[in-house]
Write an enzyme that holds these catalytic residues in place. Sequence first.
Site, PDB file in Angstrom:
ATOM      1  N   SER A   1       4.808  -6.223  12.878  1.00 38.93           N
ATOM      2  CA  SER A   1       5.903  -5.456  13.475  1.00 38.93           C
ATOM      3  C   SER A   1       5.515  -5.003  14.876  1.00 38.93           C
ATOM      4  O   SER A   1       4.333  -4.748  15.151  1.00 38.93           O
ATOM      5  CB  SER A   1       6.234  -4.238  12.606  1.00 38.93           C
ATOM      6  OG  SER A   1       7.088  -4.617  11.549  1.00 38.93           O
TER       7      SER A   1
ATOM      8  N   ASP B   1       4.934 -10.960  -1.898  1.00 35.11           N
ATOM      9  CA  ASP B   1       4.073 -10.462  -0.820  1.00 35.11           C
ATOM     10  C   ASP B   1       2.906  -9.681  -1.439  1.00 35.11           C
ATOM     11  O   ASP B   1       3.123  -8.787  -2.260  1.00 35.11           O
ATOM     12  CB  ASP B   1       4.930  -9.547   0.075  1.00 35.11           C
ATOM     13  CG  ASP B   1       4.232  -9.137   1.353  1.00 35.11           C
ATOM     14  OD1 ASP B   1       3.372  -9.888   1.838  1.00 35.11           O
ATOM     15  OD2 ASP B   1       4.582  -8.056   1.883  1.00 35.11           O
ATOM     16  N   HIS B   2       1.694 -10.009  -1.061  1.00 33.48           N
ATOM     17  CA  HIS B   2       0.490  -9.293  -1.544  1.00 33.48           C
ATOM     18  C   HIS B   2       0.396  -9.222  -3.065  1.00 33.48           C
ATOM     19  O   HIS B   2       0.204  -8.129  -3.631  1.00 33.48           O
ATOM     20  CB  HIS B   2       0.424  -7.870  -0.960  1.00 33.48           C
ATOM     21  CG  HIS B   2       0.228  -7.854   0.519  1.00 33.48           C
ATOM     22  ND1 HIS B   2      -0.974  -8.152   1.122  1.00 33.48           N
ATOM     23  CD2 HIS B   2       1.093  -7.610   1.523  1.00 33.48           C
ATOM     24  CE1 HIS B   2      -0.843  -8.087   2.434  1.00 33.48           C
ATOM     25  NE2 HIS B   2       0.417  -7.776   2.708  1.00 33.48           N
TER      26      HIS B   2
ATOM     27  N   GLU C   1      -5.508 -15.166   1.378  1.00 32.25           N
ATOM     28  CA  GLU C   1      -5.886 -14.328   2.529  1.00 32.25           C
ATOM     29  C   GLU C   1      -7.394 -14.220   2.648  1.00 32.25           C
ATOM     30  O   GLU C   1      -8.105 -14.016   1.674  1.00 32.25           O
ATOM     31  CB  GLU C   1      -5.277 -12.911   2.394  1.00 32.25           C
ATOM     32  CG  GLU C   1      -5.682 -11.999   3.568  1.00 32.25           C
ATOM     33  CD  GLU C   1      -4.915 -10.670   3.632  1.00 32.25           C
ATOM     34  OE1 GLU C   1      -3.771 -10.609   3.174  1.00 32.25           O
ATOM     35  OE2 GLU C   1      -5.484  -9.698   4.157  1.00 32.25           O
TER      36      GLU C   1
ATOM     37  N   GLY D   1       2.064  -1.308   8.767  1.00 33.65           N
ATOM     38  CA  GLY D   1       2.648  -0.007   9.048  1.00 33.65           C
ATOM     39  C   GLY D   1       3.021   0.176  10.511  1.00 33.65           C
ATOM     40  O   GLY D   1       2.964  -0.758  11.321  1.00 33.65           O
TER      41      GLY D   1
ATOM     42  N   ILE E   1       7.189  -9.262   8.817  1.00 32.17           N
ATOM     43  CA  ILE E   1       7.782  -8.088   9.472  1.00 32.17           C
ATOM     44  C   ILE E   1       8.483  -7.229   8.416  1.00 32.17           C
ATOM     45  O   ILE E   1       9.394  -7.692   7.733  1.00 32.17           O
ATOM     46  CB  ILE E   1       8.786  -8.534  10.565  1.00 32.17           C
ATOM     47  CG1 ILE E   1       8.052  -9.329  11.657  1.00 32.17           C
ATOM     48  CG2 ILE E   1       9.522  -7.326  11.151  1.00 32.17           C
ATOM     49  CD1 ILE E   1       8.954 -10.047  12.642  1.00 32.17           C
TER      50      ILE E   1
HETATM   51  P1  13P Z   1       4.381  -4.620   9.164  1.00 30.72           P
HETATM   52  O1  13P Z   1       3.997  -3.329   8.507  1.00 30.72           O
HETATM   53  O2  13P Z   1       3.726  -4.784  10.498  1.00 30.72           O
HETATM   54  O3  13P Z   1       5.841  -4.821   9.236  1.00 30.72           O
HETATM   55  O4  13P Z   1       3.785  -5.816   8.253  1.00 30.72           O
HETATM   56  C1  13P Z   1       4.446  -6.247   7.100  1.00 30.72           C
HETATM   57  C2  13P Z   1       3.615  -7.157   6.276  1.00 30.72           C
HETATM   58  O5  13P Z   1       2.597  -7.666   6.662  1.00 30.72           O
HETATM   59  C3  13P Z   1       4.103  -7.431   4.922  1.00 30.72           C
HETATM   60  O6  13P Z   1       3.202  -8.195   4.181  1.00 30.72           O
HETATM   61  O1  G3H Z   2       2.419  -5.328   3.436  1.00 32.05           O
HETATM   62  C1  G3H Z   2       3.123  -4.410   3.046  1.00 32.05           C
HETATM   63  C2  G3H Z   2       4.600  -4.528   3.123  1.00 32.05           C
HETATM   64  O2  G3H Z   2       5.092  -3.852   4.253  1.00 32.05           O
HETATM   65  C3  G3H Z   2       5.219  -4.054   1.854  1.00 32.05           C
HETATM   66  O3  G3H Z   2       5.096  -2.685   1.743  1.00 32.05           O
HETATM   67  O4  G3H Z   2       4.100  -2.299  -0.506  1.00 32.05           O
HETATM   68  O5  G3H Z   2       5.405  -0.501   0.681  1.00 32.05           O
HETATM   69  O6  G3H Z   2       6.571  -2.496  -0.262  1.00 32.05           O
HETATM   70  P1  G3H Z   2       5.296  -1.944   0.320  1.00 32.05           P
HETATM   71 ZN    ZN Z   3       1.169  -7.875   4.606  1.00 32.50          ZN
END
Ligand code: 13P
Ligand code: G3H
Ligand code: ZN
Length: 320
Positions: free
Chosen positions: A225, A83-84, A135, A180, A266
């Site tokens: 979320s 993720d990211h 993205e 968030g 989520i």
């Molecule tokens: P939320 O903070 O809305 O759960 O989003 C999570 C997210 O996009 C993780 O990449």
């Molecule tokens: O997009 C962000 C996700 O909720 C992951 O969050 O970088 O705190 O693990 P984090």
């Molecule tokens: Zn994200």
Amino acid sequence: MSLVTSKEMFKKAYDGGYAIGAFNVNNMEIVQGITEACKEEKAPVILQVSKGARAYANHTYLVKLVEAAVIECPDIPIVLHLDHGPDFETCKSCIDGGFTSVMIDGSAHSFEDNIAVTKKVVEYAHAHGVVVEGELGTLAGIEDEVSHAVGSYTRPEEVEEFVEKTGVDSLAIAIGTSHGAYKFKPEQCTVNEKGILVPPPLRFDILEEVSRRLPGFPIVLHGSSSVPQEYVQMVNAHGGKMPNAIGVPEEQLRHAAKLSVCKINIDSDLRLAMTGTIRQFFDEHPDKFDPREYLKPARANIKEIVRHKLRDVLGCAGKA
Ligand code: 13P
Ligand code: G3H
Ligand code: ZN
């Protein structure tokens, strides 16, 4: 079944008018809560790991936890996704280290630099049988260490060139969600007849224009979320302080899942379920100190919130 990529999952989701849940994992109880729900609901799932999760739990522990879930849930397809991903090196490390999908988040770069880094990741990933999410547009809030005070919507006129030049397999777009638990300020919301704050609608016009330009192409929504108020209240009733935590209404996510959105991210909702449950437990049992006693109900509530998402929001229950 071993770990899979999201290729076939997304095709079925696109054609079937539903989305796959992408849930962030940081420890064993979270992996178990999510995958037990998916196993019982016969739902395909994406388990995603952020840079922060790798720093917290260690790459190898997370991969092994997910591999354990694959063994425990032999009948559902599971994707292990970064993720990211902030740069090529992090993506390469995950591709080399057993992930089946990576996101390269070049959204903070210029359009040209985003294309360049995304293309580089795609070339390496595809040569190793791994799929890539890119993205375009930025979400307000925190994307790992990159914090954007305000987001910028995706510009639909850029998406064809981006997808064509990079070769990405899916695209995250910005249509008004953010990361968030504080997605909207109260002053952005209207108050309904029950006195509940209702946030402004997502920009479905942008989503529809993107889909028109990229027919059949899987779109991803981050920051999805819904921030269930019962958990916000549980946190606040037991010593927490989360005023004005507001999420994306679930009906809007359900609608997006019926369109071209194939992956819905989520994380915050699971964090809220876990923290609310543990806060309540500590308040009610100040004498207890065995972590298993409070992690067990926390894991059970993660399972129930994921079950609800699969059935009522994503529409992917029974699709494994
Ligand atoms: P939320 O903070 O809305 O759960 O989003 C999570 C997210 O996009 C993780 O990449
Ligand atoms: O997009 C962000 C996700 O909720 C992951 O969050 O970088 O705190 O693990 P984090
Ligand atoms: Zn994200």
